[in-house]
Design a protein around this motif. Structure first.
Motif, short mmCIF file in Angstrom:
data_model
loop_
_atom_site.label_atom_id
_atom_site.label_comp_id
_atom_site.label_asym_id
_atom_site.label_seq_id
_atom_site.Cartn_x
_atom_site.Cartn_y
_atom_site.Cartn_z
N GLY A 201 28.16 59.30 79.85
CA GLY A 201 27.89 57.78 79.75
C GLY A 201 29.21 56.83 79.55
N PHE A 202 30.19 57.63 79.36
CA PHE A 202 31.37 56.97 78.77
C PHE A 202 32.09 56.21 79.70
N LEU A 203 32.00 56.49 81.07
CA LEU A 203 32.49 55.83 82.21
C LEU A 203 31.33 55.88 83.25
N ASP A 204 31.29 54.80 84.09
CA ASP A 204 30.07 54.72 85.36
C ASP A 204 30.80 54.73 86.58
N GLY A 205 32.07 55.09 86.69
CA GLY A 205 32.70 54.98 88.11
C GLY A 205 33.06 53.96 88.63
N SER A 206 32.77 52.64 87.94
CA SER A 206 33.24 51.56 88.46
C SER A 206 34.76 51.09 88.40
N ASP A 207 35.13 51.92 87.69
CA ASP A 207 36.70 51.72 87.35
C ASP A 207 37.36 53.15 87.95
N PRO A 208 37.56 53.29 89.22
CA PRO A 208 37.99 54.86 89.69
C PRO A 208 39.29 55.24 89.03
N GLU A 209 40.38 54.57 88.89
CA GLU A 209 41.48 55.02 88.00
C GLU A 209 41.21 55.28 86.69
N ALA A 210 40.41 54.61 86.12
CA ALA A 210 40.01 55.24 84.61
C ALA A 210 39.23 56.39 84.64
N PHE A 211 38.23 56.63 85.56
CA PHE A 211 37.65 58.01 85.79
C PHE A 211 38.59 59.06 86.15
N GLY A 212 39.60 58.56 86.82
CA GLY A 212 40.52 59.81 87.28
C GLY A 212 41.50 60.17 86.20
N ARG A 213 41.73 59.31 85.41
CA ARG A 213 42.59 59.65 84.12
C ARG A 213 41.71 60.43 83.27
N TRP A 214 40.59 60.08 82.99
CA TRP A 214 39.55 60.72 82.02
C TRP A 214 39.52 62.18 82.68
N ALA A 215 39.23 62.40 83.94
CA ALA A 215 38.81 63.62 84.39
C ALA A 215 40.27 64.62 84.37
N ALA A 216 41.26 63.82 84.80
CA ALA A 216 42.78 64.69 84.58
C ALA A 216 42.97 65.14 83.13
N ASP A 217 42.50 64.36 82.41
CA ASP A 217 42.78 64.59 80.67
C ASP A 217 42.10 65.67 80.31
N GLN A 218 40.72 66.30 80.89
CA GLN A 218 39.89 67.21 80.55
C GLN A 218 40.59 68.59 80.90
N ILE A 219 41.61 68.37 81.59
CA ILE A 219 42.64 69.52 82.22
C ILE A 219 43.62 69.66 80.78
N ALA A 220 44.00 68.89 80.23
CA ALA A 220 44.76 68.84 79.11
C ALA A 220 43.93 69.32 77.90
N VAL A 221 42.73 68.84 77.63
CA VAL A 221 41.94 69.53 76.74
C VAL A 221 41.50 70.84 76.85
N ALA A 222 41.33 71.71 77.92
CA ALA A 222 41.01 72.97 78.37
C ALA A 222 42.35 73.51 77.85
N ILE A 223 43.43 73.13 78.35
CA ILE A 223 44.66 73.83 78.03
C ILE A 223 44.87 73.93 76.50
N GLU A 224 44.69 72.95 75.85
CA GLU A 224 44.98 72.95 74.51
C GLU A 224 43.79 73.95 73.85
N ASN A 225 42.61 73.84 74.06
CA ASN A 225 41.58 74.65 73.74
C ASN A 225 41.95 76.13 73.82
#
Length: 368
Positions: free
Chosen positions: A100-124
């Motif tokens: 529910g954080f993003l609804d897809g109406s801002d594709p660039e914001a969603f893309g940034r969020w999705a990419a950043d989850q890779i950084a989170v996984a690497i850190e974890n």
């Protein structure tokens, strides 16, 4: 000669071509190369792989481990350990994916969020343990998820930051499917390794290829170091001759240019189907599209497992085949119909595809 031609198409300094017998073997080769590379460069702990939820990368032990489809993996577990999943880029389901954080109406914001989850996984997992990220330019399983704007550019930044190799799995997306020889070129990102197959020979003969950058090859260029890996029929002379001729035809008949010229017409023709109550989303790029089917268009409610089974395998697969439309009705994720027409198709074919889909989907909606 074929290796030189492939390297000439590949973006950046991906000049080292290793032939395999198919796509899964190319993915397997890429993971082994990534681990071997880091052992030779003084980082032997880097061996883990990150990929996306629902993504499909192959059936061999390593490639299946990287795959993000639990149902396909369960019969063969335990598989190779050390693979981890991050969210995919299905913008239609962005609200569910992001909680529910993003609804897809801002594709660039969603893309940034999705990419950043890779950084989170690497850190974890610890950056000193992660070797590679495997991503398709357009994710196949789940129904053609194109990358949001800026997604791959952010992924590249993350991989550089943590010294992780970016593997572009283009077994499906390479050689014209997206209107370019490689999807990485279409979306403007630089991978360290590309895996490919299928369209390399247009399916006429089995052949895959892993293409690595000069940087990844460099540790093997000195002394007695060798990449101790190979396949019985990798680089088979018949298959490579077929591939070479296939590449010549791509050039002579301007296949990629034709896809780019007509992809807008393909999209607009398929989008006519959005007026059907069962069609929730039409998405894709080039000549590679997914149509997501929904139970309730207003709420995006999907079908449960039993309904999906009756809809896809009980009706749609046979009905579409009988109508003369060869495509995939798939529920690896939410129910979808996937389309990857021949790269020489034109408007008359797009119209025929739309009409057959409209007829069958209208009938399907009446059965629910």
């Amino acid at each position: 000669e074929l290796a030189a031609k492939i390297a000439g198409y590949a973006p950046g300094d991906l000049n080292r071509v290793f032939f395999t017998s198919g796509g899964g073997e190319a993915v397997e080769s890429a993971w082994k190369l990534a681990k071997n590379y880091f052992k030779l460069t003084g980082k032997p702990g880097k061996h883990k792989v990150i990929s996306r939820a629902i993504a499909y990368h192959g059936t061999t032990q390593g490639a299946l481990s990287i795959t993000g489809l639990p149902g396909l993996k369960a019969p063969f577990e335990p598989l190779v350990p050390s693979t981890f999943r991050v969210p995919n880029t299905n913008a239609y389901r962005a609200s569910e994916i992001t909680g529910g954080f993003l609804d897809g109406s801002d594709p660039e914001a969603f893309g940034r969020w999705a990419a950043d989850q890779i950084a989170v996984a690497i850190e974890n997992e610890g950056a000193d343990t992660v070797a590679a990220v495997f991503l398709e330019p357009v994710q196949n399983a789940g129904g053609c998820f194109p990358p949001p704007p800026g997604y791959f550019q952010r992924v590249r930044e993350i991989c550089d930051q943590y010294d992780v190799l970016l593997v572009s799995d283009e077994v499906i997306c390479a050689y014209g499917r997206l209107g370019h020889m490689f999807g990485a070129e279409r979306y403007g990102y630089q991978p360290d390794i590309i895996t490919s197959a299928k369209g390399l020979t247009s399916g006429y003969s089995p052949l895959g290829a892993m293409i690595a950058s000069d940087r990844v090859y460099e540790p093997f260029a000195h002394g007695t170091e060798t990449f101790l890996h190979g396949y019985t029929f990798g680089g088979h002379p018949v298959s490579t001759a077929v591939a070479l001729k296939n590449m010549e035809i791509f050039e002579d008949e301007k296949i990629n240019e034709g896809v780019r010229e007509r992809e807008g017409a393909f999209r607009s023709t398929l989008e006519k189907l959005l007026d059907l109550p069962i069609v929730g989303d039409v998405r894709g790029d080039g000549f590679f599209y997914g149509i997501e089917l929904v139970k309730d268009k207003a709420t995006k409610e999907t079908f449960d497992e039993d309904e999906s089974e009756r809809l896809l395998r009980g009706f749609l697969s046979k009905a579409l085949y009988d109508a003369g439309l060869y495509c995939r009705a798939d529920d690896r994720g939410d129910p979808v119909i996937q389309l990857s027409p021949p790269l020489v198709c034109g408007q008359e074919h797009f119209d025929e595809i739309e009409q057959k889909l409209r007829s069958v989907l209208t009938e399907a909606a009446g059965l629910l």
